[in-house]
Design a protein around this motif. Structure first.
Motif, short mmCIF file in Angstrom:
data_model
loop_
_atom_site.label_atom_id
_atom_site.label_comp_id
_atom_site.label_asym_id
_atom_site.label_seq_id
_atom_site.Cartn_x
_atom_site.Cartn_y
_atom_site.Cartn_z
N LEU A 171 0.82 -1.20 0.00
CA LEU A 171 0.00 0.00 0.00
C LEU A 171 0.86 1.26 0.00
O LEU A 171 0.53 2.25 -0.67
CB LEU A 171 -0.94 0.01 1.21
CG LEU A 171 -2.00 1.13 1.24
CD1 LEU A 171 -2.80 1.15 -0.06
CD2 LEU A 171 -2.92 0.96 2.44
N GLN A 172 1.98 1.23 0.71
CA GLN A 172 2.89 2.37 0.69
C GLN A 172 3.44 2.59 -0.71
O GLN A 172 3.45 3.72 -1.23
CB GLN A 172 4.05 2.15 1.67
CG GLN A 172 3.67 2.26 3.13
CD GLN A 172 4.82 1.88 4.04
OE1 GLN A 172 5.81 1.29 3.60
NE2 GLN A 172 4.68 2.19 5.32
N ARG A 173 3.89 1.51 -1.33
CA ARG A 173 4.48 1.61 -2.67
C ARG A 173 3.46 2.10 -3.68
O ARG A 173 3.74 2.99 -4.50
CB ARG A 173 5.03 0.25 -3.08
CG ARG A 173 5.70 0.26 -4.47
CD ARG A 173 6.44 -1.04 -4.75
NE ARG A 173 5.56 -2.20 -4.67
CZ ARG A 173 5.54 -3.07 -3.65
NH1 ARG A 173 6.35 -2.90 -2.62
NH2 ARG A 173 4.72 -4.10 -3.66
N GLU A 174 2.26 1.54 -3.65
CA GLU A 174 1.24 1.94 -4.61
C GLU A 174 0.81 3.39 -4.40
O GLU A 174 0.55 4.13 -5.36
CB GLU A 174 0.04 1.00 -4.50
CG GLU A 174 0.35 -0.41 -5.02
CD GLU A 174 -0.74 -1.41 -4.66
OE1 GLU A 174 -1.55 -1.10 -3.76
OE2 GLU A 174 -0.78 -2.49 -5.27
N SER A 175 0.75 3.82 -3.15
CA SER A 175 0.38 5.20 -2.85
C SER A 175 1.41 6.18 -3.39
O SER A 175 1.08 7.21 -3.99
CB SER A 175 0.22 5.39 -1.34
OG SER A 175 -0.81 4.58 -0.83
N THR A 211 -4.43 12.56 -7.53
CA THR A 211 -4.65 13.20 -6.24
C THR A 211 -4.80 12.12 -5.17
O THR A 211 -4.97 10.92 -5.49
CB THR A 211 -5.92 14.06 -6.25
OG1 THR A 211 -7.06 13.21 -6.43
CG2 THR A 211 -5.87 15.09 -7.37
N TYR A 212 -4.77 12.52 -3.93
CA TYR A 212 -4.96 11.55 -2.85
C TYR A 212 -6.30 10.84 -2.97
O TYR A 212 -6.41 9.63 -2.80
CB TYR A 212 -4.89 12.25 -1.49
CG TYR A 212 -3.56 12.86 -1.17
CD1 TYR A 212 -2.38 12.34 -1.69
CD2 TYR A 212 -3.47 13.97 -0.34
CE1 TYR A 212 -1.16 12.91 -1.39
CE2 TYR A 212 -2.25 14.54 -0.03
CZ TYR A 212 -1.09 14.01 -0.56
OH TYR A 212 0.11 14.57 -0.26
N ARG A 213 -7.33 11.62 -3.27
CA ARG A 213 -8.68 11.04 -3.35
C ARG A 213 -8.77 10.04 -4.51
O ARG A 213 -9.37 8.97 -4.38
CB ARG A 213 -9.71 12.15 -3.52
CG ARG A 213 -11.15 11.70 -3.31
CD ARG A 213 -12.10 12.89 -3.31
NE ARG A 213 -11.75 13.84 -2.26
CZ ARG A 213 -12.11 13.69 -0.98
NH1 ARG A 213 -12.80 12.63 -0.60
NH2 ARG A 213 -11.77 14.61 -0.09
N GLU A 214 -8.17 10.40 -5.65
CA GLU A 214 -8.18 9.48 -6.80
C GLU A 214 -7.40 8.22 -6.48
O GLU A 214 -7.82 7.10 -6.85
CB GLU A 214 -7.59 10.19 -8.02
CG GLU A 214 -8.48 11.28 -8.58
CD GLU A 214 -7.77 12.13 -9.62
OE1 GLU A 214 -8.46 12.80 -10.41
OE2 GLU A 214 -6.52 12.13 -9.65
N ALA A 215 -6.26 8.38 -5.81
CA ALA A 215 -5.46 7.21 -5.45
C ALA A 215 -6.23 6.30 -4.50
O ALA A 215 -6.19 5.07 -4.62
CB ALA A 215 -4.14 7.65 -4.82
N ALA A 216 -6.94 6.90 -3.55
CA ALA A 216 -7.73 6.11 -2.61
C ALA A 216 -8.79 5.31 -3.35
O ALA A 216 -9.06 4.14 -3.02
CB ALA A 216 -8.37 7.02 -1.57
N PRO A 247 -9.56 3.71 2.34
CA PRO A 247 -9.98 5.01 2.88
C PRO A 247 -8.93 6.09 2.60
O PRO A 247 -7.73 5.82 2.60
CB PRO A 247 -10.12 4.74 4.38
CG PRO A 247 -10.32 3.26 4.49
CD PRO A 247 -9.51 2.67 3.38
N LEU A 248 -9.41 7.30 2.38
CA LEU A 248 -8.50 8.41 2.07
C LEU A 248 -7.48 8.61 3.19
O LEU A 248 -6.29 8.81 2.92
CB LEU A 248 -9.31 9.70 1.86
CG LEU A 248 -8.52 10.97 1.58
CD1 LEU A 248 -7.68 10.83 0.32
CD2 LEU A 248 -9.47 12.17 1.46
N ALA A 249 -7.93 8.56 4.44
CA ALA A 249 -7.01 8.76 5.56
C ALA A 249 -5.93 7.69 5.59
O ALA A 249 -4.76 7.97 5.91
CB ALA A 249 -7.79 8.76 6.87
N THR A 250 -6.29 6.47 5.22
CA THR A 250 -5.32 5.38 5.21
C THR A 250 -4.26 5.61 4.14
O THR A 250 -3.06 5.42 4.38
CB THR A 250 -6.03 4.04 4.95
OG1 THR A 250 -6.98 3.80 5.99
CG2 THR A 250 -5.03 2.89 4.91
N VAL A 251 -4.69 6.06 2.96
CA VAL A 251 -3.74 6.32 1.88
C VAL A 251 -2.77 7.44 2.29
O VAL A 251 -1.56 7.34 2.05
CB VAL A 251 -4.49 6.70 0.59
CG1 VAL A 251 -3.52 7.21 -0.47
CG2 VAL A 251 -5.25 5.49 0.06
#
Length: 209
Positions: A160-164, A174-179, A185-189
């Motif tokens: 998940l770290q690598r993909e983020s 964006t963060y939201r698109e990546a989530a 969840p956005l907060a997790t990403v």
């Protein structure tokens, strides 16, 4: 509108106090004659020239700039430039008034372009997603290390770290698109991205300021 002052402060005070010398009977020097005298440092000629051209200069600037306060400021800049650069006036290239109005037009357009550029920067900044954590870490990482070193360190991240990191910093999501793409969840990403960037920093030995 106060006259700009050539020379020292004392010269400015004296030139604004003393009225311009009246022309000889039957004579009324125009911009051409006055500008030639200004080129020789004649402050009295500049006072007359100022009174003669300030209104048309301000009118032109006002039509371009539109803002009253900025128009007055640009007008003063134009007349100061006339004083300083009068020696560059060449009558064979056009009239004195045309030369002065060309300066006014250039100064006014420059002011408008500067204002537009500032507004565009603010608009662009407003569209950008604020507050990406550890952006300075990502910039340092990307600028200081070769791709094979970076790939080696990315391989040490969790999935998940690598993909983020890949989605947000390499593919521009964006963060939201990546989530959404990661179905997380956005907060997790955001948390995994922060942790991943910290691990990259430590792996690559990047020192942040």
């Amino acid at each position: 509108m106060a006259r700009p002052v050539p020379g020292t402060r004392k010269a400015h005070m004296e030139s604004t106090r003393r009225p311009a010398e009246p022309p000889e009977p039957g004579e009324s020097p125009g911009p051409h004659e006055l500008l030639l005298s200004v080129a020789k440092g004649d402050e009295q000629a500049f006072a007359r020239l100022y009174d003669l051209v300030a209104a048309p200069v301000h009118g032109l600037v006002q039509r371009i700039v539109r803002d009253t306060a900025q128009s007055e400021e640009v007008t003063q800049e134009v007349l100061v430039e006339v004083w300083r650069s009068a020696s560059r006036y060449r009558s064979d290239r056009g009239s004195a008034m045309a030369w002065i109005m060309t300066i006014a037009h250039r100064r006014a357009v420059d002011r408008v372009r500067t204002a537009q550029a500032a507004a565009e920067r603010e608009t662009k900044a407003g569209r950008q997603e604020p507050g990406r954590p550890y952006d300075e870490v990502a910039e340092a990482v990307l600028s200081r290390f070769e791709q094979h070193q970076l790939r080696r360190c990315i391989a040490t991240l969790t999935d998940l770290q690598r993909e983020s990191v890949v989605l947000t910093y390499y593919r521009g999501y964006t963060y939201r698109e990546a989530a959404g793409l990661l179905d997380a969840p956005l907060a997790t990403v955001k948390t995994r991205l922060r942790d991943g960037l910290i691990r990259l920093r430590d792996c690559l030995g990047v020192t942040t300021r």
